[in-house]
Design an enzyme around this catalytic site. Structure first.
Site, PDB file in Angstrom:
ATOM      1  N   LYS A   1      -2.451  -1.298  15.997  1.00 36.89           N
ATOM      2  CA  LYS A   1      -1.886  -0.431  17.041  1.00 36.89           C
ATOM      3  C   LYS A   1      -2.926  -0.214  18.117  1.00 36.89           C
ATOM      4  CE  LYS A   1       1.487   2.507  14.826  1.00 36.89           C
ATOM      5  NZ  LYS A   1       1.287   2.593  13.390  1.00 36.89           N
TER       6      LYS A   1
ATOM      7  N   ALA B   1     -12.814   1.532   7.206  1.00 33.28           N
ATOM      8  CA  ALA B   1     -13.342   0.812   6.037  1.00 33.28           C
ATOM      9  C   ALA B   1     -12.480  -0.414   5.708  1.00 33.28           C
ATOM     10  CB  ALA B   1     -13.421   1.748   4.839  1.00 33.28           C
ATOM     11  N   ASP B   2     -11.271  -0.492   6.277  1.00 28.08           N
ATOM     12  CA  ASP B   2     -10.432  -1.690   6.064  1.00 28.08           C
ATOM     13  C   ASP B   2     -11.182  -2.953   6.497  1.00 28.08           C
ATOM     14  OD1 ASP B   2      -8.458   0.152   5.410  1.00 28.08           O
ATOM     15  OD2 ASP B   2      -7.160  -0.303   7.127  1.00 28.08           O
TER      16      ASP B   2
ATOM     17  N   GLU C   1       0.826  -1.215   0.000  1.00 28.55           N
ATOM     18  CA  GLU C   1       0.000   0.000   0.000  1.00 28.55           C
ATOM     19  C   GLU C   1       0.856   1.260   0.000  1.00 28.55           C
ATOM     20  OE1 GLU C   1      -1.304   1.859   3.401  1.00 28.55           O
ATOM     21  OE2 GLU C   1      -0.929   0.185   4.778  1.00 28.55           O
TER      22      GLU C   1
HETATM   23  N1  PSU Z   1      -2.165   1.900  10.919  1.00 28.08           N
HETATM   24  C1  PSU Z   1      -0.828   1.952  10.997  1.00 28.08           C
HETATM   25  N2  PSU Z   1      -0.126   2.473   9.954  1.00 28.08           N
HETATM   26  C2  PSU Z   1      -0.733   2.957   8.830  1.00 28.08           C
HETATM   27  C3  PSU Z   1      -2.167   2.871   8.756  1.00 28.08           C
HETATM   28  C4  PSU Z   1      -2.836   2.337   9.813  1.00 28.08           C
HETATM   29  O1  PSU Z   1      -0.276   1.521  11.989  1.00 28.08           O
HETATM   30  O2  PSU Z   1      -0.062   3.458   7.914  1.00 28.08           O
HETATM   31  C5  PSU Z   1      -2.860   3.362   7.507  1.00 28.08           C
HETATM   32  C6  PSU Z   1      -3.197   2.180   6.585  1.00 28.08           C
HETATM   33  O3  PSU Z   1      -3.093   2.612   5.252  1.00 28.08           O
HETATM   34  C7  PSU Z   1      -4.652   1.885   6.921  1.00 28.08           C
HETATM   35  C8  PSU Z   1      -5.168   3.287   7.183  1.00 28.08           C
HETATM   36  O4  PSU Z   1      -5.366   1.246   5.894  1.00 28.08           O
HETATM   37  O5  PSU Z   1      -4.118   3.942   7.876  1.00 28.08           O
HETATM   38  C9  PSU Z   1      -6.447   3.284   7.996  1.00 28.08           C
HETATM   39  O6  PSU Z   1      -6.964   4.578   8.057  1.00 28.08           O
HETATM   40  P1  PSU Z   1      -8.417   4.797   8.667  1.00 28.08           P
HETATM   41  O7  PSU Z   1      -8.267   4.445  10.104  1.00 28.08           O
HETATM   42  O8  PSU Z   1      -8.713   6.268   8.434  1.00 28.08           O
HETATM   43  O9  PSU Z   1      -9.337   3.876   7.923  1.00 28.08           O
END
Ligand code: PSU
Ligand code: MN
Length: 306
Positions: A159, A141-142, A24
């Site tokens: 995390k 959304a993941d 990614e």
């Molecule tokens: N968690 C991490 N490092 C990251 C991300 C999440 O420890 O780089 C990034 C990834 O690309 C993940 C995104 O898909 O953040 C999730 O963002 P959100 O919580 O806004 O869906």
């Protein structure tokens, strides 16, 4: 397709049953500072090649969802940093029609994998259910993408900026198998344990490939989440990292940060509160995940050879 392209190298590998591992780009633009982000992304590609696989870094370049970015594109994503649009599923039609530069999240990258026919994807950490998401409804959304898109995603857990217990519940509801690699515990990114158990444990890449093949055979839509603990020698003291994460979360609360800004804000705060120590751990766990993803991709190709 006007808004989608696959590099020649990746296309050839898929046609010739050479293992391909997707990567990614939000981790490049929003997850790490420049220039370590670019160095890490290029090292990751090198590790994939050394393992006999082909890397497919995914991003949106001038509005085109691109599978298999080149090193100049990786440099651009890293140098432009947080000015690059963070692209989850919902953002795809907007950045495409506007011709923008976008960094794909786990969800955005999984969707690109589906279009390209890539089955394995490595990253650092996934998004999940944030703390207090039972009221804010901030659930990445993941998790929904894992429910509907058939990709095996290798990460180092979530995390503890997230509520890991709620994240596991959401994954169960969505029918996503979560497999601990050589561990009984759910890892928490910087640490090998979170206080939660991983729902399943497997000790060999081949077992994971078998599960992915069985999922396909049964016609189950959706992916598999592999949680691969950070190697012991790079893991961080649990108390130290959790104090800093709590401070970052409290700061985000105070500043009223929400929506797609929240995860990048927390990542940046943790990195600066720990004076870059967390960044070194982050980089190592990504390499570790990439190696496992290569092994799984190779096992899936070996099954097809038979
Ligand atoms: N968690 C991490 N490092 C990251 C991300 C999440 O420890 O780089 C990034 C990834 O690309 C993940 C995104 O898909 O953040 C999730 O963002 P959100 O919580 O806004 O869906
Ligand atoms: Mn969110």
């Amino acid at each position: 397709m006007k808004y989608f392209t696959v590099s020649d190298e990746v296309r050839r590998a898929l046609a010739d049953n050479v293992p391909v591992v997707a990567l990614e780009s939000t981790i490049i633009s929003h997850g790490m500072p420049y220039p370590q982000n670019v160095q890490t992304a290029l090292n990751v590609e090198r590790i994939v090649r050394e393992k006999g696989c082909v890397p497919a870094t995914v991003a949106v370049i001038d509005g085109v969802l691109t599978v298999g970015c080149g090193s100049e594109q990786i440099e651009l994503l890293g140098r432009t940093g947080t000015a690059v649009v963070k692209v989850s599923r919902r953002d795809l039609p907007i950045v495409a029609s506007r011709g923008l530069l976008g960094a794909t999240t786990v969800a955005g990258t999984m969707y690109a994998c589906k279009l390209a026919g890539i089955e394995v994807f490595a990253t650092g950490g996934i998004g999940g259910a944030h703390r207090h998401s039972e009221t804010t409804m901030d659930i990445s959304a993941d998790l929904d993408e894992l429910q509907r898109t058939a990709v095996t995603v290798v990460c180092a857990g979530a995390k503890s900026i997230l509520d890991i217990g709620l994240t596991l519940e959401c994954l169960e509801t969505r029918g996503v198998p979560v497999i601990g690699f050589r561990t009984d515990d759910m890892p928490a990114f910087y640490t090998r344990e979170s206080g939660y158990k991983a729902p399943y444990r497997m000790d060999a890449a081949k077992e994971i490939a078998n599960a992915a093949a069985a999922r396909k055979d049964l016609g189950l839509e959706g992916g598999i989440l592999v949680v691969n603990p950070i190697p012991e020698e790079y893991s961080m003291p649990a108390d130290y990292i959790s104090e800093n994460i709590d401070a970052a979360v409290a700061e985000a609360d105070r500043l009223g940060i929400s929506g797609k800004q929240l995860t990048p804000f927390l990542l940046e705060r943790i990195s600066s509160l720990t004076g870059g120590k967390s960044l070194a751990a982050n980089i190592q766990l990504v390499y570790n995940n990439v190696r496992l993803a290569c092994d799984i991709a190779a096992e899936l190709c070996a099954r097809r050879d038979k």
